[in-house]
Design an enzyme around this catalytic site. Structure first.
Site: not given
Length: 432
Positions: A47, A50-51, A127
């Protein structure tokens, strides 16, 4: 189905569906690598990568990436799931070359600047905090953890504050090099796109992405459904409750039957759970059933959100509905589910975003596009007897998974639930 497929010399698969009536195209890169592919010390790195892909390359700063796509009215985004990661863009047809160039740039030339990394870590920590403050996020994360205890497939995609803080630029580069190889990537475009031209653009942009032997890839451990229980008391207005059972993998014979069963039980306003639990009895404001498929396993679940005072009455009613569907399914219910699926398939044909995602999933799972006609043939083969047999095996022969967050004191424990479910089944059988 106007779908064409080409495999490049570096192992990448390129698939297009030309939709002549459109002026735009959706294109993306799907990688067969998600949170499940992480080593124990890499929890959350898929993840984070991906950022970080959007935080600067050797040719573009993070701002330039955003400005170039938005200067032409386009949009770009990405997503990480348990088994895949995707990067996708939507642009007008004349701007497809720009979109391909940007996607290739972020996946082959990202710099993973240390300063940008620290800032993005902070974003992801926020997040994680937001997810922990959202009960319906927490209940699903803990549901997966309980169902697949101590396995990567059950871990939250975001990672933990400890693991996220630990990652370095070199770790990101290592993960990218190991997992983002040509043979694990599918590039898909749907809309106003010419296949041969698109293949040439992808080949030119991604030519340096070579498919190695993948000897360094960690071995993917086969998922083992365990079942289990998680409950967390919180001072909230409502309780979030999930109960679940082992489902079916994408390739399994009963995968589509499981989807139909979930639809009949709780897939819409006409479903059994919605009508009995919400409309007739008013025991909750939200109730639905779902079936998640993975490459080697699946999960069948029921989610309900209700007030504390109704928890005690809610579960026996749900158990009764599970027993009833294991006893009888009407042909009209199957026909309604088929009609809903057919409508969804046809409606997806009108959306380039839906088609691109659908084709990418099929390529990663089955190695080929699957036509709507073939899907409907599989649905047509589903009979009432097959569904009742499946329901009996799902609900009464697999371990129970329970996840609950909120004022859940009145909720019976997992062992009591299992006994109550079995008792409901015996009562239903005796009444026949």
């Amino acid at each position: 189905m106007n779908v064409r497929t080409t495999t490049l010399s570096n192992g990448m698969t390129v698939v297009t569906e030309t939709m002549q009536h459109l002026e735009s195209a959706v294109l993306g890169v799907w990688v067969r690598s998600g949170s499940r592919n992480e080593n124990p010390d890499e929890h959350g790195i898929a993840h984070l990568l991906e950022h970080m892909a959007f935080k600067g390359t050797r040719r573009r700063t993070a701002r330039q990436i955003a400005e170039e796509i938005e200067n032409v009215g386009g949009e770009v985004n990405a997503a990480t799931s348990t088994e895949t990661t995707s990067y996708h863009a939507r642009v007008l047809k004349d701007d497809v070359p720009l979109a391909i160039d940007i996607l290739a740039d972020i996946l082959t030339s990202s710099t993973f600047d240390a300063g940008e990394l620290e800032r993005e870590k902070n974003v992801i920590l926020q997040e994680i905090g937001a997810a922990n403050d959202t009960p319906d996020d927490v209940v699903f994360d803990r549901f997966a953890e309980a169902a697949y205890r101590d396995q990567t497939i059950g871990r939250p995609i975001l990672g933990t504050p400890t693991t996220v803080k630990s990652f370095t630029p070199d770790q990101l580069r290592g993960y990218l090099k190991c997992h983002y190889t040509g043979d694990r990537i599918v590039v898909v475009a749907a809309g106003a796109v010419d296949h041969d031209q698109f293949v040439k653009m992808v080949e030119d942009a991604f030519g340096d992405m070579i498919a190695p032997t993948n000897a360094a890839l960690p071995e993917l451990t086969e998922a083992r459904y365990t079942g289990g229980e998680y409950r967390e008391m919180r001072d909230l207005m409502d309780a979030q409750v999930l109960i679940g059972f082992e489902g079916r993998a994408y390739q399994a014979r009963d995968f589509y039957a499981s989807q139909v069963l979930a639809n009949i039980l709780g897939g819409g306003m006409s479903s059994r759970l919605f009508q009995e639990v919400r409309e007739k009895r008013g025991l909750c404001y939200s109730v639905y059933a779902f079936h998640w498929g993975f490459s080697d396993t699946g999960m069948f679940g029921i989610h309900a959100a209700t007030g504390q005072e109704d928890l005690g009455s809610l579960m026996p009613v749900i158990f009764d509905e599970l027993s009833k569907v294991a006893d009888h399914v009407d042909v009209s219910e199957i026909n309604r589910s088929r009609a809903q699926t057919r409508a969804a398939l046809l409606m997806s044909q009108e959306s380039p975003s839906a088609r691109a995602s659908q084709i990418a999933r099929q390529m990663l799972l089955f190695g080929r596009p699957v036509s709507n006609a073939e899907l409907m043939e599989r649905l047509d083969a589903i009979t009432p007897d097959r569904l009742t047999d499946l329901a009996g095996r799902l609900f009464f022969e697999t371990p129970l998974t329970v996840s609950a967050v909120g004022p859940v004191t009145p909720l019976m424990d997992g062992d009591t639930m299992k006994a109550a479910l079995s008792g409901s089944r015996r009562m239903q059988t005796a009444a026949e």
